[in-house]
Design a protein around this motif. Structure first.
Motif, PDB file in Angstrom:
ATOM      1  N   ASP A 189       0.855  -1.331   0.233  1.00  0.00           N
ATOM      2  CA  ASP A 189       0.050  -0.121  -0.088  1.00  0.00           C
ATOM      3  C   ASP A 189       0.679   1.136   0.187  1.00  0.00           C
ATOM      4  O   ASP A 189       1.528   1.497   1.092  1.00  0.00           O
ATOM      5  CB  ASP A 189      -0.842   0.143   1.243  1.00  0.00           C
ATOM      6  N   LEU A 190       0.804   1.932  -0.940  1.00  0.00           N
ATOM      7  CA  LEU A 190       1.655   3.240  -1.410  1.00  0.00           C
ATOM      8  C   LEU A 190       0.633   4.526  -1.716  1.00  0.00           C
ATOM      9  O   LEU A 190       1.249   5.455  -1.971  1.00  0.00           O
ATOM     10  CB  LEU A 190       2.492   3.212  -2.501  1.00  0.00           C
ATOM     11  N   SER A 191      -0.544   4.363  -1.157  1.00  0.00           N
ATOM     12  CA  SER A 191      -1.555   5.456  -1.521  1.00  0.00           C
ATOM     13  C   SER A 191      -1.401   6.454  -0.343  1.00  0.00           C
ATOM     14  O   SER A 191      -0.765   6.547   0.681  1.00  0.00           O
ATOM     15  CB  SER A 191      -2.921   4.782  -1.264  1.00  0.00           C
ATOM     16  N   GLU A 236       5.463  11.158  -7.454  1.00  0.00           N
ATOM     17  CA  GLU A 236       5.004  11.721  -8.939  1.00  0.00           C
ATOM     18  C   GLU A 236       5.277  10.933  -9.956  1.00  0.00           C
ATOM     19  O   GLU A 236       4.627  10.770 -11.106  1.00  0.00           O
ATOM     20  CB  GLU A 236       5.735  13.236  -8.875  1.00  0.00           C
ATOM     21  N   THR A 237       6.286   9.981  -9.669  1.00  0.00           N
ATOM     22  CA  THR A 237       6.645   8.975 -10.756  1.00  0.00           C
ATOM     23  C   THR A 237       6.814   7.653 -10.239  1.00  0.00           C
ATOM     24  O   THR A 237       7.112   7.387  -9.022  1.00  0.00           O
ATOM     25  CB  THR A 237       7.674   9.567 -11.605  1.00  0.00           C
ATOM     26  N   LEU A 238       6.801   6.663 -11.010  1.00  0.00           N
ATOM     27  CA  LEU A 238       7.313   5.330 -10.691  1.00  0.00           C
ATOM     28  C   LEU A 238       8.776   4.995 -10.941  1.00  0.00           C
ATOM     29  O   LEU A 238       9.188   4.781 -12.370  1.00  0.00           O
ATOM     30  CB  LEU A 238       6.351   4.092 -11.293  1.00  0.00           C
ATOM     31  N   ASP A 239       9.640   4.557  -9.862  1.00  0.00           N
ATOM     32  CA  ASP A 239      10.861   4.074 -10.365  1.00  0.00           C
ATOM     33  C   ASP A 239      11.152   2.678 -10.369  1.00  0.00           C
ATOM     34  O   ASP A 239      11.029   2.037  -9.413  1.00  0.00           O
ATOM     35  CB  ASP A 239      11.719   4.711  -9.062  1.00  0.00           C
ATOM     36  N   PRO A 240      11.373   2.285 -11.571  1.00  0.00           N
ATOM     37  CA  PRO A 240      11.449   1.003 -11.770  1.00  0.00           C
ATOM     38  C   PRO A 240      12.696   0.232 -10.767  1.00  0.00           C
ATOM     39  O   PRO A 240      12.396  -0.887 -10.253  1.00  0.00           O
ATOM     40  CB  PRO A 240      12.226   0.664 -13.153  1.00  0.00           C
ATOM     41  N   ARG A 265       6.098  -8.261  -7.490  1.00  0.00           N
ATOM     42  CA  ARG A 265       4.746  -8.377  -8.330  1.00  0.00           C
ATOM     43  C   ARG A 265       3.493  -8.218  -7.704  1.00  0.00           C
ATOM     44  O   ARG A 265       2.606  -8.703  -7.818  1.00  0.00           O
ATOM     45  CB  ARG A 265       4.953  -9.812  -8.917  1.00  0.00           C
ATOM     46  N   ALA A 266       3.733  -7.781  -6.295  1.00  0.00           N
ATOM     47  CA  ALA A 266       2.568  -7.625  -5.301  1.00  0.00           C
ATOM     48  C   ALA A 266       1.385  -6.618  -6.036  1.00  0.00           C
ATOM     49  O   ALA A 266       1.661  -5.875  -6.706  1.00  0.00           O
ATOM     50  CB  ALA A 266       3.067  -6.975  -4.092  1.00  0.00           C
ATOM     51  N   HIS A 267       0.274  -7.066  -5.659  1.00  0.00           N
ATOM     52  CA  HIS A 267      -0.719  -5.842  -6.125  1.00  0.00           C
ATOM     53  C   HIS A 267      -0.716  -4.745  -5.107  1.00  0.00           C
ATOM     54  O   HIS A 267      -0.467  -4.706  -3.727  1.00  0.00           O
ATOM     55  CB  HIS A 267      -2.222  -6.393  -5.666  1.00  0.00           C
ATOM     56  N   THR A 268      -0.631  -3.522  -5.754  1.00  0.00           N
ATOM     57  CA  THR A 268      -0.082  -2.466  -5.236  1.00  0.00           C
ATOM     58  C   THR A 268      -1.057  -1.111  -4.932  1.00  0.00           C
ATOM     59  O   THR A 268      -1.531  -1.061  -6.397  1.00  0.00           O
ATOM     60  CB  THR A 268       1.252  -1.606  -5.825  1.00  0.00           C
ATOM     61  N   ASN A 269      -1.561  -0.513  -4.020  1.00  0.00           N
ATOM     62  CA  ASN A 269      -2.316   0.629  -4.100  1.00  0.00           C
ATOM     63  C   ASN A 269      -1.693   1.770  -4.368  1.00  0.00           C
ATOM     64  O   ASN A 269      -0.804   2.387  -3.455  1.00  0.00           O
ATOM     65  CB  ASN A 269      -3.039   0.644  -2.510  1.00  0.00           C
ATOM     66  N   LEU A 270      -1.670   2.408  -5.374  1.00  0.00           N
ATOM     67  CA  LEU A 270      -1.145   3.665  -5.963  1.00  0.00           C
ATOM     68  C   LEU A 270      -1.851   4.809  -6.092  1.00  0.00           C
ATOM     69  O   LEU A 270      -1.613   5.840  -6.404  1.00  0.00           O
ATOM     70  CB  LEU A 270      -0.458   3.453  -7.341  1.00  0.00           C
ATOM     71  N   PRO A 299      -0.873  -5.850 -12.966  1.00  0.00           N
ATOM     72  CA  PRO A 299      -1.443  -5.040 -13.900  1.00  0.00           C
ATOM     73  C   PRO A 299      -2.498  -4.168 -13.256  1.00  0.00           C
ATOM     74  O   PRO A 299      -2.738  -2.698 -13.750  1.00  0.00           O
ATOM     75  CB  PRO A 299      -1.925  -5.744 -14.956  1.00  0.00           C
ATOM     76  N   SER A 300      -3.418  -4.758 -12.480  1.00  0.00           N
ATOM     77  CA  SER A 300      -4.690  -3.884 -12.169  1.00  0.00           C
ATOM     78  C   SER A 300      -4.042  -2.735 -11.254  1.00  0.00           C
ATOM     79  O   SER A 300      -4.868  -1.716 -10.944  1.00  0.00           O
ATOM     80  CB  SER A 300      -5.499  -4.876 -11.149  1.00  0.00           C
ATOM     81  N   SER A 301      -2.989  -2.768 -10.600  1.00  0.00           N
ATOM     82  CA  SER A 301      -2.355  -1.526  -9.707  1.00  0.00           C
ATOM     83  C   SER A 301      -2.330  -0.390 -10.605  1.00  0.00           C
ATOM     84  O   SER A 301      -2.110   0.854 -10.128  1.00  0.00           O
ATOM     85  CB  SER A 301      -0.946  -2.055  -9.051  1.00  0.00           C
ATOM     86  N   LEU A 302      -1.892  -0.466 -11.632  1.00  0.00           N
ATOM     87  CA  LEU A 302      -1.414   0.453 -12.686  1.00  0.00           C
ATOM     88  C   LEU A 302      -2.487   1.541 -13.013  1.00  0.00           C
ATOM     89  O   LEU A 302      -2.452   2.500 -13.266  1.00  0.00           O
ATOM     90  CB  LEU A 302      -0.698   0.180 -13.849  1.00  0.00           C
ATOM     91  N   ALA A 303      -3.932   0.752 -12.877  1.00  0.00           N
ATOM     92  CA  ALA A 303      -4.925   1.615 -13.362  1.00  0.00           C
ATOM     93  C   ALA A 303      -5.281   2.837 -12.351  1.00  0.00           C
ATOM     94  O   ALA A 303      -6.025   3.539 -12.370  1.00  0.00           O
ATOM     95  CB  ALA A 303      -6.340   0.578 -13.162  1.00  0.00           C
TER      96      ALA A 303
END
Length: 253
Positions: free
Chosen positions: A122-124, A129-133, A140-145, A167-171
């Motif tokens: 959870d990073l909500s 401002e951006t995602l750093d690879p 690969r976790a589900h991440t709250n953004l 992938p659902s995290s990026l939405a």
């Protein structure tokens, strides 16, 4: 008035159950051995630990979490970054809550060692401002953004394909601003906007112009050097020719 014996026994049994439940609930919140300062640890049925460091006004991620930690709560603190190797050795950690902090970036290797265990991140409600690879690494976790001031630009567009997140995290990456501004992506999910808009288009045009200018300058310098080189050789040849013409006169004398 006398109460039946059965009723008294039933009342005593209920009282014991209530007291027993109270004792259990109290023991669950007792700090476990090895629990970091400013945190509370409680043991789960499977032997793992739930570590809560919420609302402790922390400005840095604590160190020394027990290796059996399965759920870690660092929400509602004052964290501005997650240093490298902050959770190294926590091979059982499956849930990590970093919401409601002041995170602006994640250092490279911030979640190193969690790829095989972490299920939920959870990073909500931060300041990302951006995602750093390099900061997210190979998790690969589900991440709250959600609820971050995401800036939709070329940097974010280049970072997206490198992420291994669910992938659902990026939405949940909703544009708070865009670069260039005329794209007007504010309030829209980035993955939807990026399908129709090339955020790197303006960057590529700028890069092309810079390359052309650089090549023109380089070409001009080469031509200038050649002109100076030829002119210098002509002057040297003229002096040498004048010297050769003067040789017979010197021999005659």
């Amino acid at each position: 008035m006398r109460w039946p014996a059965a009723f008294l026994l039933l009342r005593l049994a209920i009282t014991c159950i209530i007291l027993h439940g109270f004792d259990v609930s109290v023991s669950e919140f007792q700090p476990a051995v090895g629990c970091p300062e400013s945190c509370f640890c409680s043991e789960m049925v499977n032997g793992g630990l739930v570590v809560s460091c919420s609302n402790m006004h922390l400005i840095t991620v604590p160190r020394g979490f027990p290796n059996t930690t399965q759920h870690l709560y660092l929400d509602n603190n004052l964290l501005v970054t997650v240093p490298s190797d902050s959770f190294i050795g926590l091979t059982m950690l499956c849930g990590l809550d970093l919401s409601h902090n002041r995170l602006t970036h994640l250092e490279p290797g911030a979640f190193r060692g969690l790829a095989d265990s972490l299920i939920s991140l959870d990073l909500s409600s931060n300041q990302l401002e951006t995602l750093d690879p390099e900061g997210l690494g190979d998790i690969r976790a589900h991440t709250n953004l959600s609820h971050n001031p995401w800036q939709c630009d070329c940097r974010l567009q280049l970072a997206m394909p490198q992420l291994l997140l669910d992938p659902s995290s990026l939405a949940e990456v909703v544009c708070n601003s865009s670069e260039p501004e005329e794209l007007r992506a504010q309030g829209l999910p980035f993955i939807l906007v990026a399908t129709d808009v090339d955020f790197c288009g303006a960057y590529r045009k700028t890069t092309d112009v810079v390359m052309l200018i650089t090549m023109f300058v380089w070409f001009t310098m080469v031509i200038s050097y050649l002109v100076c080189y030829v002119k210098h050789n002509q002057e040297e040849a003229s002096r040498h020719l004048e010297y050769l013409k003067s040789l017979p006169k010197i021999q005659g004398r």
